[in-house]
Design an enzyme around this catalytic site. Structure first.
Site, PDB file in Angstrom:
ATOM      1  N   CYS A 135      -0.246   5.534   1.546  1.00  0.00           N
ATOM      2  CA  CYS A 135      -1.263   4.612   2.076  1.00  0.00           C
ATOM      3  C   CYS A 135      -0.701   3.548   3.015  1.00  0.00           C
ATOM      4  O   CYS A 135      -1.119   3.439   4.170  1.00  0.00           O
ATOM      5  CB  CYS A 135      -1.981   3.905   0.922  1.00  0.00           C
ATOM      6  SG  CYS A 135      -2.830   4.996  -0.227  1.00  0.00           S
TER       7      CYS A 135
ATOM      8  N   LYS B 260     -10.671  -1.354   2.730  1.00  0.00           N
ATOM      9  CA  LYS B 260      -9.289  -1.518   2.279  1.00  0.00           C
ATOM     10  C   LYS B 260      -8.363  -2.036   3.377  1.00  0.00           C
ATOM     11  O   LYS B 260      -8.468  -1.636   4.527  1.00  0.00           O
ATOM     12  CB  LYS B 260      -8.791  -0.152   1.765  1.00  0.00           C
ATOM     13  CG  LYS B 260      -7.339  -0.119   1.306  1.00  0.00           C
ATOM     14  CD  LYS B 260      -7.025   1.215   0.660  1.00  0.00           C
ATOM     15  CE  LYS B 260      -5.562   1.355   0.301  1.00  0.00           C
ATOM     16  NZ  LYS B 260      -5.282   2.582  -0.476  1.00  0.00           N
TER      17      LYS B 260
ATOM     18  N   HIS C 297      -4.411  -3.233   2.387  1.00  0.00           N
ATOM     19  CA  HIS C 297      -3.165  -2.685   1.830  1.00  0.00           C
ATOM     20  C   HIS C 297      -1.969  -2.809   2.774  1.00  0.00           C
ATOM     21  O   HIS C 297      -1.073  -1.957   2.773  1.00  0.00           O
ATOM     22  CB  HIS C 297      -3.349  -1.219   1.408  1.00  0.00           C
ATOM     23  CG  HIS C 297      -2.428  -0.833   0.277  1.00  0.00           C
ATOM     24  ND1 HIS C 297      -2.216   0.478  -0.117  1.00  0.00           N
ATOM     25  CD2 HIS C 297      -1.634  -1.587  -0.543  1.00  0.00           C
ATOM     26  CE1 HIS C 297      -1.372   0.515  -1.118  1.00  0.00           C
ATOM     27  NE2 HIS C 297      -1.002  -0.727  -1.396  1.00  0.00           N
TER      28      HIS C 297
ATOM     29  N   LYS D 291       0.306  14.295  -1.822  1.00  0.00           N
ATOM     30  CA  LYS D 291       0.612  12.932  -1.401  1.00  0.00           C
ATOM     31  C   LYS D 291       2.009  12.527  -1.882  1.00  0.00           C
ATOM     32  O   LYS D 291       2.440  12.881  -2.962  1.00  0.00           O
ATOM     33  CB  LYS D 291      -0.438  11.977  -1.986  1.00  0.00           C
ATOM     34  CG  LYS D 291      -0.178  10.495  -1.736  1.00  0.00           C
ATOM     35  CD  LYS D 291      -1.245   9.643  -2.394  1.00  0.00           C
ATOM     36  CE  LYS D 291      -0.959   8.153  -2.217  1.00  0.00           C
ATOM     37  NZ  LYS D 291      -2.021   7.314  -2.822  1.00  0.00           N
TER      38      LYS D 291
END
Length: 581
Positions: A75, A129, A131, A308
């Site tokens: 991410c 989001k 992050h 991921k």
């Protein structure tokens, strides 16, 4: 006159940058729909009939289906790459994600896409989001180029009450939801996907069309929520997927279904406000799905290898689609290798936004080739270079180099193969379902025929070619924790045949190219320690910046120390000099 000159210059610039009242902006609106942790095999335009996504599919079939779209495998690095146009190694963001209580973020010296577009006259909004750091206030979205932010700072939160709970820390539960810089409870009780969609629609409906709009709609979906209640979706959405036996994947399907509706509603808002005919809409997932392990959501990247936070195609090859009436060619599958580093220069070129010459971007402007459906050109792309965890992934056109892996190789396999007999009953009428979608109704142009849909879908369906060679033959064995591996993705997209033993010179050449990139890498910006000053109990029950918070205090300010002390002394001295002069 010297005192008036800056004011006059600012006024002149403001006037010259304005359009007449009611006059539509000539620059296109830019809408980026960023999905979190969605598997490559979890949109139906890649061939699966288990979870149907008619709105997302209609966007792709009417635009460009990005079949070789690459992203960093996590991410934080992925979002940094989108906003900077640089590899994570060139911003210090290459190692891991920002854990909630870690004191670091995307370095301030980086100039971000929203800053650059705002300087070009755009109204800039982030919905959802972030992050990219919040331990200091100056790292938060409205301090980094976004005029407005409605959403959260961390990697995830609860889908309904917007709180973040760190189960392995002795912290209070904290609200992580803001409107700009202020804590916000107005969406409490509303499913996150619906809350963000409602906000995006309001942004569009209230937008002053004399300025172009730049909006990143950065969904929580389909990332998991808090660890004690990770899988959350509206019951009515989950009920649509009774054909899926695994309850976790059934909930995941409900999360995707809600997301698919959001795409339709967002496109509808653009059309209703007369903005669609001058918009560019980009949709993609920030990385592959975490099928198993930490924050696993039961997503599928099959038949690709890995997931991921791995070096394999399953972690770095992402769902992607681009739509705009400004594209010369639409309705085709692009096999051009494109990476998240490319979106800043590509969208800037499409919008006529001049970028500073000293940005030192890693990305390329691919708008001309995408718009014209040009023949794919070879690309050399760095996918992962993490010298802390000790693994790398790199492609020279279709030759791929993998050295090392994550989690001791636990996710180096082919994960997320779908169960037989779990096709959605509506898949028999798939073409009609796409044509009946909200997105297709909004676009209003000639709908894709069954033949067009079948052709594009077939081209975008990933298969592992049957070869005469046995992948179990020891000569093809890949053990990346022991030795680097080499793959030919053109003939082996599923990374089953390691060619390192057969082509050692080619392996050596790719290793050298990775080493040359390593020499350009900045040190990791990560500060891998928990800072208990982040505890929401010290911030009235909210997650917020804590760099000036004393341990055990109630957000009391710390006196400056170290370099900050010298900076304060310098500023005081400078002020005295100005005053005396």
């Amino acid at each position: 006159m010297n005192l008036l000159l800056p004011v006059l210059l600012s006024l002149s610039a403001a006037i010259s940058g304005c359009h007449g009242e009611g006059e539509a902006s000539a620059k296109p609106n830019i809408i980026i729909i960023l999905i979190d942790d969605m598997g490559f095999n979890d949109v139906s335009f890649h061939g699966s009939n288990q979870i149907l996504t008619p709105n997302i599919d209609a966007l792709a079939y009417n635009g460009i289906l990005l079949n070789r779209h690459y992203v960093p495998n996590l991410c934080t690095p992925s979002r940094a790459t989108l906003l900077t146009g640089k590899y994570p190694i060139h911003t210090g963001m290459q190692h891991f994600v920002i854990v909630t209580d870690e004191p670091w973020g995307l370095p301030r010296q980086e100039r971000l896409m929203p800053e650059l577009f705002r300087d070009a006259g755009y109204a800039t909004h982030l919905v959802g989001k972030w992050h990219l750091g919040f331990w200091r206030k100056d790292l938060t979205p409205t301090m980094r180029g976004f005029d407005h932010h409605f959403g959260y700072y961390n990697g995830y939160m609860d889908y309904y009450d917007q709180t973040v709970r760190m189960l392995d820390r002795n912290y209070s539960t904290g609200l992580d939801f803001r409107r700009d810089l202020e804590p916000c409870r107005e969406a409490e009780g509303t499913y996150a996907t619906e809350a963000f969609t409602t906000e995006a629609r309001k942004v569009i409906e209230r937008h002053d069309k004399s300025r172009p709009l730049f909006m990143v709609l950065s969904h929580l979906a389909v990332h998991t929520g808090n660890e004690d209640n990770p899988m959350q979706a509206p019951e009515e959405e989950v009920a649509k997927f009774a054909h899926i036996r695994d309850p976790k994947r059934r909930t995941y399907a409900g999360m995707i279904s809600s997301l698919d509706k959001s795409v339709g509603q967002t496109m509808r808002a653009l059309a209703d406000n007369g903005m669609l005919n001058n918009s560019i809409v980009l949709l993609y997932s920030d990385n592959g799905a975490p099928t198993v392990g930490i924050h696993s959501n039961a997503g599928s990247n099959y038949p690709f290898r890995g997931q991921k936070e791995s070096p394999w195609e399953g972690g770095i090859r992402s769902v992607g689609a681009l739509w705009s009436p400004l594209l010369q060619q639409r309705g085709y599958v692009s096999n051009q290798a494109i990476h998240a580093i490319d979106w800043l220069p590509t969208l800037a070129a499409a919008a006529g936004v001049a970028l500073p010459s000293d940005l030192r971007l890693d990305g390329l402007n691919l708008w001309p080739s995408l718009s014209a459906s040009a023949q794919p050109q070879p690309r050399n792309l760095l996918h992962v270079l993490d010298d802390v965890f000790g693994y790398s992934s790199y492609t020279q056109d279709t030759l791929k180099y993998v050295n090392g892996s994550s989690f001791e190789g636990r996710y180096d396999h082919w994960l997320g193969e779908l169960e037989d007999g779990e096709e959605d009953p509506n898949s028999r009428d798939y073409g009609q379902l796409v044509r009946a979608s909200e997105v297709q109704a909004v676009l209003g142009n000639v709908a894709p025929t069954d033949d067009r849909i079948r052709h594009m879908r077939d081209e975008a369906t990933q298969r592992c070619p049957i070869q005469e060679r046995d992948p179990e033959d020891p000569v093809y064995l890949c053990e990346p924790l022991k030795a680097a591996c080499l793959f030919d993705l053109a003939n082996d997209p599923c990374e089953r045949y390691n060619l390192a033993n057969l082509y050692p010179l080619q392996l050596q050449l790719l290793a050298q190219e990775v080493e040359e990139l390593r020499l350009t890498a900045l040190p990791s910006a990560r500060v891998p320690r928990a800072d208990d000053r982040a505890d929401p109990a010290l911030h009235d029950g909210h997650w917020e910046w804590w760099n000036n918070t004393l341990p055990g205090s109630s957000a009391a300010a710390l006196p400056p120390s170290g370099p900050w002390l010298w900076l304060c002394i310098f500023n005081i001295g400078l002020s005295l000099i100005v005053f005396i002069s």
